[in-house]
Write a protein that holds these residues in place. Sequence first.
Motif, PDB file in Angstrom:
ATOM      1  N   ILE A  86       0.834  -1.205   0.000  1.00  0.00           N
ATOM      2  CA  ILE A  86       0.000   0.000   0.000  1.00  0.00           C
ATOM      3  C   ILE A  86       0.869   1.254   0.000  1.00  0.00           C
ATOM      4  N   PHE A  87       1.946   1.226   0.788  1.00  0.00           N
ATOM      5  CA  PHE A  87       2.790   2.404   0.921  1.00  0.00           C
ATOM      6  C   PHE A  87       3.936   2.435  -0.096  1.00  0.00           C
ATOM      7  N   GLY A  88       4.058   1.374  -0.919  1.00  0.00           N
ATOM      8  CA  GLY A  88       5.065   1.358  -1.974  1.00  0.00           C
ATOM      9  C   GLY A  88       6.477   1.193  -1.474  1.00  0.00           C
ATOM     10  N   LEU A  89       6.688   0.417  -0.407  1.00  0.00           N
ATOM     11  CA  LEU A  89       8.012   0.227   0.170  1.00  0.00           C
ATOM     12  C   LEU A  89       8.231  -1.236   0.509  1.00  0.00           C
ATOM     13  N   GLY A  90       9.488  -1.556   0.857  1.00  0.00           N
ATOM     14  CA  GLY A  90       9.776  -2.861   1.399  1.00  0.00           C
ATOM     15  C   GLY A  90       9.260  -2.945   2.828  1.00  0.00           C
ATOM     16  N   GLY A  91       9.205  -4.140   3.364  1.00  0.00           N
ATOM     17  CA  GLY A  91       8.619  -4.306   4.689  1.00  0.00           C
ATOM     18  C   GLY A  91       9.589  -4.173   5.839  1.00  0.00           C
ATOM     19  N   GLY A  92      10.867  -3.869   5.566  1.00  0.00           N
ATOM     20  CA  GLY A  92      11.858  -3.815   6.625  1.00  0.00           C
ATOM     21  C   GLY A  92      11.570  -2.767   7.681  1.00  0.00           C
ATOM     22  N   ALA A 120      11.928  -8.046  -3.249  1.00  0.00           N
ATOM     23  CA  ALA A 120      12.671  -7.469  -4.366  1.00  0.00           C
ATOM     24  C   ALA A 120      12.675  -8.409  -5.570  1.00  0.00           C
ATOM     25  N   ILE A 121      12.828  -9.691  -5.315  1.00  0.00           N
ATOM     26  CA  ILE A 121      12.813 -10.668  -6.408  1.00  0.00           C
ATOM     27  C   ILE A 121      11.433 -10.702  -7.070  1.00  0.00           C
ATOM     28  N   ALA A 122      10.383 -10.727  -6.247  1.00  0.00           N
ATOM     29  CA  ALA A 122       9.025 -10.769  -6.792  1.00  0.00           C
ATOM     30  C   ALA A 122       8.733  -9.524  -7.611  1.00  0.00           C
ATOM     31  N   GLY A 123       9.077  -8.350  -7.069  1.00  0.00           N
ATOM     32  CA  GLY A 123       8.823  -7.106  -7.790  1.00  0.00           C
ATOM     33  C   GLY A 123       9.630  -6.986  -9.062  1.00  0.00           C
ATOM     34  N   SER A 124      10.899  -7.385  -9.025  1.00  0.00           N
ATOM     35  CA  SER A 124      11.744  -7.302 -10.212  1.00  0.00           C
ATOM     36  C   SER A 124      11.289  -8.291 -11.284  1.00  0.00           C
ATOM     37  N   SER A 125      10.804  -9.440 -10.848  1.00  0.00           N
ATOM     38  CA  SER A 125      10.294 -10.423 -11.818  1.00  0.00           C
ATOM     39  C   SER A 125       9.081  -9.869 -12.560  1.00  0.00           C
ATOM     40  N   LEU A 126       8.194  -9.198 -11.831  1.00  0.00           N
ATOM     41  CA  LEU A 126       7.033  -8.581 -12.474  1.00  0.00           C
ATOM     42  C   LEU A 126       7.469  -7.486 -13.438  1.00  0.00           C
ATOM     43  N   ASN A 127       8.453  -6.669 -13.032  1.00  0.00           N
ATOM     44  CA  ASN A 127       8.959  -5.617 -13.918  1.00  0.00           C
ATOM     45  C   ASN A 127       9.596  -6.207 -15.170  1.00  0.00           C
ATOM     46  N   TRP A 128      10.286  -7.328 -15.012  1.00  0.00           N
ATOM     47  CA  TRP A 128      10.917  -7.981 -16.165  1.00  0.00           C
ATOM     48  C   TRP A 128       9.858  -8.505 -17.133  1.00  0.00           C
ATOM     49  N   ASN A 138      14.372   0.498 -10.871  1.00  0.00           N
ATOM     50  CA  ASN A 138      15.816   0.435 -10.644  1.00  0.00           C
ATOM     51  C   ASN A 138      16.133   0.050  -9.206  1.00  0.00           C
ATOM     52  N   SER A 139      15.376   0.618  -8.273  1.00  0.00           N
ATOM     53  CA  SER A 139      15.598   0.341  -6.855  1.00  0.00           C
ATOM     54  C   SER A 139      15.321  -1.119  -6.528  1.00  0.00           C
ATOM     55  N   LEU A 140      14.228  -1.648  -7.045  1.00  0.00           N
ATOM     56  CA  LEU A 140      13.898  -3.051  -6.799  1.00  0.00           C
ATOM     57  C   LEU A 140      14.968  -3.981  -7.368  1.00  0.00           C
TER      58      LEU A 140
END
Length: 265
Positions: free
Chosen positions: A19-25, A54-62, A187-189
Amino acid sequence: MSWLALFFLGTFTGLLAGIFGLGGGFLLVPLLSALGIPVAEAAGTSLIAVWFSAIAGSSLNWLKDKFDGGKSFQIAFLGIPAAQLGVVVSNLFPDRLLKLIFAVLLLGMIYLMNLRQQLSEQETDIKLAPSPPTPGATGRKFYWWRYASIGAVSGFMSGLFGIGGGLIMVPLQLGFLAETLESAVANSLGAMVAIAASGLIGHAWRSEVLWIPGLCLGAGSIFGAPLGSYILPRLPNGLVTTAFRLLLLILSIYMVRASWASGWV
């Protein structure tokens, strides 16, 4: 906590992160700290969920052809060793001081969120203007080191506190590299896949990772983050930003209180 409870906790933090567009750390570290886990160990465990996200988000972007491996590599180039440095530093300070610094970081994230919003609005204005300027090719080497420097700052924070670093990398790319918001997030992901792995390895080398809880949290975040991203467009933007600032403020106050209770007085 049981594995199932940790999975649902990871789903909840992933939902909020989406929702907030960030990682959960930034959520997991205070929550793990509340369970009596030292900050360094909480950071190492949190990085499992950050890496999964990060892997999940980057995979979707790819899959959507929005992944720029070159720029992600440039960010990660110094971010990888910087994450190792953050891990080392996390072992040099007492836990109560790390909690206090993390509280300050959460307050700084409120400022960075405001900066990100302002830069996004400027980006929209530029798109509406005729013939928007684009960075030239003459500063290629200069821009390369800008990407690398951004990665160094984010990587250090990631190794130190187990956060994704998106709220640091995105505004800096918008402000100093003329990236679009969509490109900066992608790029960040991409960079965080390598940076989070570096920090995770560093903490694991020092036996500061709770693997089973971390894997449960990470698995839950994979389910929660897409759900949060689905809900986000259906929520008023003002509500989301206000709730996020309030959440960061509450977490910051909690970490100050936890630091105080650890023996400052």
